[in-house]
Design an enzyme around this catalytic site. Sequence first.
Site: not given
Ligand code: BGP
Length: 486
Positions: A187, A380
């Site tokens: 990201e 993701e």
């Molecule tokens: C993205 C990241 C991840 C992950 C995901 C979910 O932004 O790349 O590392 O964690 O989001 O977010 P969260 O863990 O805040 O629910």
Amino acid sequence: MTSTTPASATTAGAASAPVFPDGFLWGGATAANQIEGAYNEGGKGLSIQDVMPQGIATPRAEGPTDDNLKQVAIDFYHRYADDIALFAEMGFKTFRFSIAWSRIFPKGDELEPNEEGLAFYDRVIDECLKHGIEPLVTISHYETPLHLAETYDGWVSRELIGFYERYARVLFARYGSRVKYWLTFNEINSVLHAPLMSGGINTPKDQLTQSDLYQAVHHELVASALATKAARELAPNAQVGCMVLAMPTYPLTPDPDDVMAALTTERTNLAFGDIHVRGEYPGYYLRALREAGVTLAITQEDRALLKEHTVDFVSFSYYVSICETADESQRVMGTGNIFPGVANPTLKASEWGWQIDPVGLRVVLNQFWDRWQKPLFIVENGLGARDELVTVDGVPTVIDDYRIAYLNDHLAQVGEAVADGVDVMGYTTWGCIDLVSASTAQLSKRYGFIYVDRNDDGSGTLDRFKKKSFGWYQDVIATNGASLTR
Ligand code: BGP
């Protein structure tokens, strides 16, 4: 129903199942700091995550604190073989994980890597390959060595480029014959919003200038190009992708000013794919920098690197869409992933306020494909939810129909995009096994097919239990998506 059944032959009223290409890379995704634990074992140095016990909501801690769930996380460091076996049981074709930079270079600026750290990822990679799972490796996922943050102010410093290149070269030389798919920075666009987590920048956000932030992300872009160059030399069979946080941005109304506002906001994210794919800064981005009074230090060599070493594919995370409006009085903010956006009045949200929009995934896939004509990889996507452990036939499980519905609906839209002609390489659900949240550092924000018995207060056995979605995803993979409904 099979993937080749024509719509006309299906049960009256039911649409045919989506069709996915042969070789579609089904799997799951994680990051080292959110699963491994063992934060001070195997010669590992501290990373910025070791001073972020609460995620991105609060300022960093002075040093490591016992309340940081990431110190143990879900103990993947010691349980990786069993976890990968569970992924294999689900039929994973790929497993996305990141390499903790501070396991390989504990401080980040050493000349020689830490052999114990390298050996750990040898074992993880070999375990994947043993099960026929393609490793998908993120080189840097929110875990810059703490020393680089404290000594150099992270990516604000141009020196980070050289440290990262050395690190990437070590990885390609060591794993390049076994790992085909690589992502340079998780990201990358989030540096502008979460400077410590994403850019290893120690200076508090409110003391940073726009110039600092854009210069930092410029350094990452050059480093990404250098890593791509290194992969071509050291791992010729590898494919290198960028990784961007995708948030489709809709105009709040049909007012042309809202349409332009939405485009302008969306371009703050699209720029990073543009640069990785086309190898140069787009005019709209340069204009935004000019108007913000930002003059970037870009060398001729930087320009040449960006131009010559563009990516093979574009990967992205997708959780939420947002709206935008030119009318300040209508700018009612909702929650986004890492950074917020104007809330969409037509959508429902998760328990953490992230608005749920399966169609947005089809929108993004089409938009990216039309724009870049590069293979796309959804690395993701998923639903963070509170799960309740119950016992069925004497076995602990979670009846997570809400997660199944979320994933089914998003995957159905991926199928639509494939039918639209978009080249989609694969799909890895975020947090295929429960892990520590990046934004809130909670374990109760669960994404997994596999429940991990660990709670926000650190209690729990760390035992693993299959949720209902485990069998559901197993079917999806076994039928190459034909078991999905739409
Ligand atoms: C993205 C990241 C991840 C992950 C995901 C979910 O932004 O790349 O590392 O964690 O989001 O977010 P969260 O863990 O805040 O629910």
